[in-house]
Scaffold this motif. Structure first.
Motif, PDB file in Angstrom:
ATOM      1  N   SER A   1       0.851  -1.258   0.002  1.00 28.10           N
ATOM      2  CA  SER A   1      -0.068  -0.159   0.013  1.00 28.10           C
ATOM      3  C   SER A   1       0.918   0.984  -0.014  1.00 28.10           C
ATOM      4  O   SER A   1       0.649   2.052   0.693  1.00 28.10           O
ATOM      5  CB  SER A   1      -0.978   0.043   1.231  1.00 28.10           C
ATOM      6  OG  SER A   1      -1.661  -1.093   1.215  1.00 28.10           O
ATOM      7  N   LEU A   2       1.769   1.430  -0.718  1.00 27.38           N
ATOM      8  CA  LEU A   2       2.767   2.379  -0.888  1.00 27.38           C
ATOM      9  C   LEU A   2       2.001   3.730  -1.230  1.00 27.38           C
ATOM     10  O   LEU A   2       1.127   3.740  -2.042  1.00 27.38           O
ATOM     11  CB  LEU A   2       3.960   2.137  -1.942  1.00 27.38           C
ATOM     12  CG  LEU A   2       5.044   1.106  -1.245  1.00 27.38           C
ATOM     13  CD1 LEU A   2       5.589   0.393  -2.752  1.00 27.38           C
ATOM     14  CD2 LEU A   2       5.775   1.514  -0.456  1.00 27.38           C
ATOM     15  N   LYS A   3       2.631   4.829  -0.692  1.00 23.28           N
ATOM     16  CA  LYS A   3       2.133   6.092  -0.783  1.00 23.28           C
ATOM     17  C   LYS A   3       3.330   7.026  -1.295  1.00 23.28           C
ATOM     18  O   LYS A   3       4.373   6.712  -1.255  1.00 23.28           O
ATOM     19  CB  LYS A   3       1.626   6.701   0.343  1.00 23.28           C
ATOM     20  CG  LYS A   3       0.649   5.903   1.308  1.00 23.28           C
ATOM     21  CD  LYS A   3       0.211   6.592   2.268  1.00 23.28           C
ATOM     22  CE  LYS A   3      -0.847   5.855   3.027  1.00 23.28           C
ATOM     23  NZ  LYS A   3      -1.243   6.432   4.575  1.00 23.28           N
ATOM     24  N   PRO A   4       2.765   7.967  -2.049  1.00 20.94           N
ATOM     25  CA  PRO A   4       3.980   9.028  -2.683  1.00 20.94           C
ATOM     26  C   PRO A   4       4.841   9.476  -1.607  1.00 20.94           C
ATOM     27  O   PRO A   4       6.019   9.540  -2.020  1.00 20.94           O
ATOM     28  CB  PRO A   4       3.094  10.244  -3.508  1.00 20.94           C
ATOM     29  CG  PRO A   4       1.905   9.364  -3.761  1.00 20.94           C
ATOM     30  CD  PRO A   4       1.627   8.446  -2.606  1.00 20.94           C
ATOM     31  N   GLU A   5       4.530   9.690  -0.435  1.00 21.64           N
ATOM     32  CA  GLU A   5       5.383  10.180   0.887  1.00 21.64           C
ATOM     33  C   GLU A   5       6.272   9.129   1.194  1.00 21.64           C
ATOM     34  O   GLU A   5       7.223   9.300   2.049  1.00 21.64           O
ATOM     35  CB  GLU A   5       4.460  10.764   1.791  1.00 21.64           C
ATOM     36  CG  GLU A   5       3.432   9.661   2.391  1.00 21.64           C
ATOM     37  CD  GLU A   5       1.876   9.998   1.629  1.00 21.64           C
ATOM     38  OE1 GLU A   5       1.936  10.264   0.526  1.00 21.64           O
ATOM     39  OE2 GLU A   5       0.841  10.022   2.527  1.00 21.64           O
ATOM     40  N   ASP A   6       6.305   7.740   0.777  1.00 22.23           N
ATOM     41  CA  ASP A   6       7.161   7.019   1.059  1.00 22.23           C
ATOM     42  C   ASP A   6       8.423   7.124   0.098  1.00 22.23           C
ATOM     43  O   ASP A   6       9.162   6.163   0.482  1.00 22.23           O
ATOM     44  CB  ASP A   6       6.463   5.453   0.733  1.00 22.23           C
ATOM     45  CG  ASP A   6       5.527   5.209   1.877  1.00 22.23           C
ATOM     46  OD1 ASP A   6       4.424   4.454   1.344  1.00 22.23           O
ATOM     47  OD2 ASP A   6       5.530   5.662   3.069  1.00 22.23           O
ATOM     48  N   THR A   7       8.421   7.849  -0.831  1.00 22.52           N
ATOM     49  CA  THR A   7       9.497   7.882  -1.934  1.00 22.52           C
ATOM     50  C   THR A   7      10.620   8.373  -1.088  1.00 22.52           C
ATOM     51  O   THR A   7      10.609   9.353  -0.028  1.00 22.52           O
ATOM     52  CB  THR A   7       8.985   9.140  -2.907  1.00 22.52           C
ATOM     53  OG1 THR A   7       8.168   8.667  -3.662  1.00 22.52           O
ATOM     54  CG2 THR A   7      10.446   9.423  -3.636  1.00 22.52           C
ATOM     55  N   GLY A   8      11.884   7.963  -1.251  1.00 24.65           N
ATOM     56  CA  GLY A   8      13.233   8.415  -0.909  1.00 24.65           C
ATOM     57  C   GLY A   8      14.465   7.258  -1.097  1.00 24.65           C
ATOM     58  O   GLY A   8      13.982   6.012  -1.495  1.00 24.65           O
ATOM     59  N   MET A   9      15.207   7.464  -0.605  1.00 27.19           N
ATOM     60  CA  MET A   9      16.424   6.582  -0.194  1.00 27.19           C
ATOM     61  C   MET A   9      16.203   5.969   1.031  1.00 27.19           C
ATOM     62  O   MET A   9      16.143   6.203   1.939  1.00 27.19           O
ATOM     63  CB  MET A   9      17.850   7.203  -0.512  1.00 27.19           C
ATOM     64  CG  MET A   9      18.974   6.385  -0.445  1.00 27.19           C
ATOM     65  SD  MET A   9      19.101   5.377  -2.339  1.00 27.19           S
ATOM     66  CE  MET A   9      19.640   6.853  -3.360  1.00 27.19           C
ATOM     67  N   TYR A  10      16.331   4.575   0.670  1.00 20.65           N
ATOM     68  CA  TYR A  10      16.213   3.394   1.833  1.00 20.65           C
ATOM     69  C   TYR A  10      17.595   2.912   2.154  1.00 20.65           C
ATOM     70  O   TYR A  10      18.224   2.089   1.226  1.00 20.65           O
ATOM     71  CB  TYR A  10      15.193   2.572   1.473  1.00 20.65           C
ATOM     72  CG  TYR A  10      13.613   2.993   1.714  1.00 20.65           C
ATOM     73  CD1 TYR A  10      13.168   3.942   0.822  1.00 20.65           C
ATOM     74  CD2 TYR A  10      12.933   2.698   2.751  1.00 20.65           C
ATOM     75  CE1 TYR A  10      11.977   4.339   0.915  1.00 20.65           C
ATOM     76  CE2 TYR A  10      11.453   2.951   2.870  1.00 20.65           C
ATOM     77  CZ  TYR A  10      10.886   4.031   2.084  1.00 20.65           C
ATOM     78  OH  TYR A  10       9.889   4.412   2.113  1.00 20.65           O
ATOM     79  N   TYR A  11      17.784   3.045   3.374  1.00 20.79           N
ATOM     80  CA  TYR A  11      18.909   2.560   4.020  1.00 20.79           C
ATOM     81  C   TYR A  11      19.022   1.481   5.022  1.00 20.79           C
ATOM     82  O   TYR A  11      17.996   1.472   5.800  1.00 20.79           O
ATOM     83  CB  TYR A  11      19.867   3.603   4.573  1.00 20.79           C
ATOM     84  CG  TYR A  11      20.173   4.962   3.710  1.00 20.79           C
ATOM     85  CD1 TYR A  11      19.441   5.852   3.649  1.00 20.79           C
ATOM     86  CD2 TYR A  11      21.451   4.642   2.778  1.00 20.79           C
ATOM     87  CE1 TYR A  11      19.811   6.917   2.901  1.00 20.79           C
ATOM     88  CE2 TYR A  11      21.906   5.744   2.158  1.00 20.79           C
ATOM     89  CZ  TYR A  11      20.821   6.806   2.054  1.00 20.79           C
ATOM     90  OH  TYR A  11      21.234   7.963   1.063  1.00 20.79           O
ATOM     91  N   CYS A  12      19.773   0.265   4.972  1.00 25.21           N
ATOM     92  CA  CYS A  12      19.841  -0.612   5.914  1.00 25.21           C
ATOM     93  C   CYS A  12      20.957  -0.278   6.920  1.00 25.21           C
ATOM     94  O   CYS A  12      22.142   0.197   6.610  1.00 25.21           O
ATOM     95  CB  CYS A  12      20.266  -1.804   5.456  1.00 25.21           C
ATOM     96  SG  CYS A  12      20.652  -3.269   6.456  1.00 25.21           S
ATOM     97  N   ALA A  13      20.702  -0.535   8.178  1.00 27.11           N
ATOM     98  CA  ALA A  13      21.863  -0.103   9.270  1.00 27.11           C
ATOM     99  C   ALA A  13      21.743  -1.029  10.393  1.00 27.11           C
ATOM    100  O   ALA A  13      20.807  -1.667  10.627  1.00 27.11           O
ATOM    101  CB  ALA A  13      21.095   1.407   9.953  1.00 27.11           C
ATOM    102  N   ALA A  14      22.812  -1.103  11.034  1.00 28.51           N
ATOM    103  CA  ALA A  14      23.015  -2.410  12.227  1.00 28.51           C
ATOM    104  C   ALA A  14      23.761  -1.612  13.485  1.00 28.51           C
ATOM    105  O   ALA A  14      24.864  -0.714  13.211  1.00 28.51           O
ATOM    106  CB  ALA A  14      23.734  -3.374  11.634  1.00 28.51           C
TER     107      ALA A  14
END
Length: 127
Positions: free
Chosen positions: A84-97
């Motif tokens: 159910s993605l929305k336009p406001e979900d747009t961005g660069m997604y990073y994995c972190a630990a």
């Protein structure tokens, strides 16, 4: 050397789905906190979802019920199922630990708590 490599980003229309993956290597810690963060152009990086070594999860209010964080059984790959993605979900997604530690701080979704980062994968949601 710890490495986090994201994949699975892309362009989808609103209402669509994507599944992000993060391949983790170079460590053997049984205690950790791992998470997904995102950054839209001109905005600060924000926490999306985290999971600790006990399997407890926490989500940002804006994604609760739509995004799901999980790991494979070997705990070498982190996933983010995005529905159910929305336009406001747009961005660069990073994995972190954050390795070797876990605790309630993990659920704060604060980027300052994490030591290792991937290079990011772009998600674009059009209306």
């Amino acid at each position: 050397q710890v490495q986090l490599v994201e994949s699975g980003g892309g362009s989808v229309q609103a209402g669509g789905s994507l599944r992000l993956s993060c391949a983790a290597s170079g460590y053997r810690y049984s205690t950790y906190c791992m998470g997904w963060f995102r950054q839209a152009p001109g905005k600060a990086r924000e926490g999306v979802a985290v999971i600790d070594s006990d399997g407890f999860t926490s989500y940002a209010d804006s994604v609760q019920g739509r995004l799901t964080i999980s790991q494979d059984n070997a705990k070498t790959t982190l996933y983010l199922q995005m529905n159910s993605l929305k336009p406001e979900d747009t961005g660069m997604y990073y994995c972190a630990a954050k390795l070797g530690y876990s605790g309630s701080w993990c659920y704060d979704l604060a980027s300052a708590n994490f030591d290792y980062w991937g290079q990011g994968t772009q998600v674009t949601v059009s209306s």
